[in-house]
Design a protein around this motif. Structure first.
Motif, mmCIF file in Angstrom:
data_model
loop_
_atom_site.group_PDB
_atom_site.id
_atom_site.type_symbol
_atom_site.label_atom_id
_atom_site.label_comp_id
_atom_site.label_asym_id
_atom_site.label_seq_id
_atom_site.Cartn_x
_atom_site.Cartn_y
_atom_site.Cartn_z
ATOM 1 N N MET A 31 0.798 -1.226 0.000
ATOM 2 C CA MET A 31 0.000 0.000 0.000
ATOM 3 C C MET A 31 0.837 1.286 0.000
ATOM 4 S SD MET A 31 -3.087 1.004 -0.155
ATOM 5 C CE MET A 31 -4.213 2.286 0.319
ATOM 6 N N PRO A 32 1.840 1.445 0.877
ATOM 7 C CA PRO A 32 2.586 2.701 0.871
ATOM 8 C C PRO A 32 3.235 3.009 -0.480
ATOM 9 C CG PRO A 32 3.069 1.481 2.866
ATOM 10 C CD PRO A 32 2.251 0.577 1.987
ATOM 11 N N LYS A 33 3.848 2.020 -1.056
ATOM 12 C CA LYS A 33 4.508 2.237 -2.350
ATOM 13 C C LYS A 33 3.466 2.514 -3.433
ATOM 14 C CE LYS A 33 7.989 0.362 -5.403
ATOM 15 N NZ LYS A 33 8.955 -0.686 -5.652
ATOM 16 N N ALA A 34 2.354 1.805 -3.403
ATOM 17 C CA ALA A 34 1.300 1.995 -4.403
ATOM 18 C C ALA A 34 0.707 3.396 -4.323
ATOM 19 C CB ALA A 34 0.201 0.947 -4.217
ATOM 20 N N VAL A 35 0.507 3.891 -3.110
ATOM 21 C CA VAL A 35 -0.044 5.244 -2.938
ATOM 22 C C VAL A 35 0.907 6.275 -3.525
ATOM 23 C CG1 VAL A 35 -0.588 6.995 -1.193
ATOM 24 C CG2 VAL A 35 -1.516 4.711 -0.974
ATOM 25 N N MET A 36 2.179 6.147 -3.231
ATOM 26 C CA MET A 36 3.150 7.126 -3.719
ATOM 27 C C MET A 36 3.328 7.039 -5.237
ATOM 28 S SD MET A 36 4.116 9.112 -1.358
ATOM 29 C CE MET A 36 2.541 9.036 -0.529
ATOM 30 N N LEU A 64 -6.581 16.215 -10.404
ATOM 31 C CA LEU A 64 -6.511 16.793 -9.058
ATOM 32 C C LEU A 64 -7.462 16.083 -8.092
ATOM 33 C CD1 LEU A 64 -6.269 20.558 -10.019
ATOM 34 C CD2 LEU A 64 -4.489 19.197 -8.902
ATOM 35 N N GLN A 65 -8.631 15.727 -8.574
ATOM 36 C CA GLN A 65 -9.587 15.014 -7.722
ATOM 37 C C GLN A 65 -9.070 13.622 -7.356
ATOM 38 O OE1 GLN A 65 -13.028 15.410 -10.254
ATOM 39 N NE2 GLN A 65 -13.864 17.085 -9.011
ATOM 40 N N HIS A 66 -8.429 12.966 -8.318
ATOM 41 C CA HIS A 66 -7.826 11.657 -8.015
ATOM 42 C C HIS A 66 -6.746 11.819 -6.947
ATOM 43 C CE1 HIS A 66 -9.855 9.204 -10.940
ATOM 44 N NE2 HIS A 66 -9.431 9.924 -11.960
ATOM 45 N N MET A 67 -5.911 12.834 -7.108
ATOM 46 C CA MET A 67 -4.849 13.068 -6.128
ATOM 47 C C MET A 67 -5.436 13.373 -4.748
ATOM 48 S SD MET A 67 -2.054 15.217 -8.323
ATOM 49 C CE MET A 67 -0.877 15.323 -6.981
ATOM 50 N N GLN A 68 -6.519 14.130 -4.723
ATOM 51 C CA GLN A 68 -7.159 14.463 -3.451
ATOM 52 C C GLN A 68 -7.680 13.193 -2.771
ATOM 53 O OE1 GLN A 68 -10.708 16.882 -3.720
ATOM 54 N NE2 GLN A 68 -10.295 17.823 -1.733
ATOM 55 N N ALA A 69 -8.289 12.312 -3.539
ATOM 56 C CA ALA A 69 -8.797 11.061 -2.976
ATOM 57 C C ALA A 69 -7.657 10.183 -2.465
ATOM 58 C CB ALA A 69 -9.621 10.316 -4.019
ATOM 59 N N ILE A 70 -6.586 10.108 -3.218
ATOM 60 C CA ILE A 70 -5.443 9.279 -2.820
ATOM 61 C C ILE A 70 -4.761 9.865 -1.592
ATOM 62 C CG2 ILE A 70 -3.179 8.425 -3.539
ATOM 63 C CD1 ILE A 70 -4.390 8.463 -6.445
ATOM 64 N N GLY A 72 -6.123 11.216 0.810
ATOM 65 C CA GLY A 72 -6.894 10.777 1.970
ATOM 66 C C GLY A 72 -6.489 9.390 2.445
ATOM 67 N N ASP A 73 -5.862 8.603 1.562
ATOM 68 C CA ASP A 73 -5.412 7.256 1.923
ATOM 69 C C ASP A 73 -4.022 7.235 2.545
ATOM 70 O OD1 ASP A 73 -7.738 6.111 0.980
ATOM 71 O OD2 ASP A 73 -6.911 5.710 -1.016
ATOM 72 N N ILE A 74 -3.303 8.337 2.470
ATOM 73 C CA ILE A 74 -1.920 8.344 2.954
ATOM 74 C C ILE A 74 -1.823 7.994 4.432
ATOM 75 C CG2 ILE A 74 0.116 9.793 3.334
ATOM 76 C CD1 ILE A 74 -0.488 11.122 0.642
ATOM 77 N N PRO A 75 -2.640 8.576 5.322
ATOM 78 C CA PRO A 75 -2.497 8.197 6.738
ATOM 79 C C PRO A 75 -2.729 6.705 6.994
ATOM 80 C CG PRO A 75 -3.781 10.209 6.546
ATOM 81 C CD PRO A 75 -3.607 9.670 5.157
ATOM 82 N N ALA A 76 -3.662 6.113 6.284
ATOM 83 C CA ALA A 76 -3.917 4.678 6.462
ATOM 84 C C ALA A 76 -2.791 3.833 5.872
ATOM 85 C CB ALA A 76 -5.245 4.299 5.815
ATOM 86 N N ALA A 77 -2.165 4.326 4.813
ATOM 87 C CA ALA A 77 -1.085 3.578 4.173
ATOM 88 C C ALA A 77 0.204 3.610 4.993
ATOM 89 C CB ALA A 77 -0.822 4.134 2.774
ATOM 90 N N PHE A 78 0.362 4.652 5.777
ATOM 91 C CA PHE A 78 1.560 4.809 6.604
ATOM 92 C C PHE A 78 1.172 4.908 8.077
ATOM 93 C CE2 PHE A 78 2.619 6.479 2.450
ATOM 94 C CZ PHE A 78 3.864 5.938 2.193
ATOM 95 N N PRO A 79 0.750 3.794 8.693
ATOM 96 C CA PRO A 79 0.351 3.851 10.103
ATOM 97 C C PRO A 79 1.573 4.050 11.009
ATOM 98 C CG PRO A 79 0.345 1.595 9.343
ATOM 99 C CD PRO A 79 0.652 2.451 8.144
ATOM 100 N N ASN A 80 1.314 4.558 12.199
ATOM 101 C CA ASN A 80 2.349 4.733 13.223
ATOM 102 C C ASN A 80 3.505 5.609 12.758
ATOM 103 O OD1 ASN A 80 0.838 2.919 14.820
ATOM 104 N ND2 ASN A 80 1.887 1.188 13.857
ATOM 105 N N THR A 81 3.172 6.706 12.091
ATOM 106 C CA THR A 81 4.194 7.629 11.610
ATOM 107 C C THR A 81 4.331 8.794 12.581
ATOM 108 O OG1 THR A 81 2.530 8.734 10.263
ATOM 109 C CG2 THR A 81 3.864 7.054 9.185
ATOM 110 N N ASP A 88 2.448 17.030 7.527
ATOM 111 C CA ASP A 88 2.746 17.192 6.096
ATOM 112 C C ASP A 88 1.618 16.634 5.240
ATOM 113 O OD1 ASP A 88 5.121 18.508 6.499
ATOM 114 O OD2 ASP A 88 6.384 16.743 6.195
ATOM 115 N N THR A 89 1.048 15.532 5.660
ATOM 116 C CA THR A 89 -0.086 14.954 4.935
ATOM 117 C C THR A 89 -1.271 15.903 4.951
ATOM 118 O OG1 THR A 89 0.635 12.721 5.498
ATOM 119 C CG2 THR A 89 -1.646 12.975 4.827
ATOM 120 N N THR A 90 -1.503 16.535 6.081
ATOM 121 C CA THR A 90 -2.591 17.504 6.189
ATOM 122 C C THR A 90 -2.351 18.691 5.264
ATOM 123 O OG1 THR A 90 -2.979 16.839 8.463
ATOM 124 C CG2 THR A 90 -3.879 18.963 7.802
#
Length: 129
Positions: A31-36, A64-70, A72-81, A88-90
């Motif tokens: 997931m983390p690599k796929a999101v990036m 831009l909308q696709h990027m915005q949706a993705i 939103g997945d960054i915090p879940a893709a990188f837990p315990n950060t 930075d994600t915010t």
């Protein structure tokens, strides 16, 4: 001589055994690599539009909308950060939200909205890559 040969043989076997184990460990959470990779794909599409000076408003807004949706997945893709990563994600999510709201209609407008998005990506990559 025999001891040295056994040590070298043990090291070689250890190295050969480590490679498959490391590959398995790297594949356990794609997931983390796929999101990036997906974020990078959409960002490069927008940058290519700018370089070619072919900025279609509908296509740009879709990217831009696709990027915005993705984003939103960054915090879940990188837990315990660390907290700084979450901040930075915010910032990235806010920049993308503003970009979507602006709905750039031409290349100059797209360049303006991409600047804060690129800055948010760059600051996170410099700190956490």
């Amino acid at each position: 001589m025999r001891a040295a040969l056994l040590i070298v043989l043990g090291l070689a076997i250890g190295i050969l055994g480590t490679v498959p184990v490391m590959n398995v460990l790297n594949q356990r959470n794609p997931m983390p690599k796929a999101v990036m990779i997906t974020m990078g794909y959409h960002m490069h599409q927008l940058q290519d539009e700018l370089k070619a000076k072919r900025c279609d408003a509908t296509a740009s807004l879709g990217q831009l909308q696709h990027m915005q949706a993705i984003a939103g997945d960054i915090p879940a893709a990188f837990p315990n950060t660390p907290k700084a990563f979450v901040e930075d994600t915010t910032h990235l999510q806010q920049a993308l939200g503003a970009a979507v709201q602006a709905a750039p209609a031409d290349c100059p407008a797209l360049a303006v909205v991409l600047k804060p998005v690129g800055h948010a990506c760059q600051s996170c990559h410099q700190a956490f890559r």
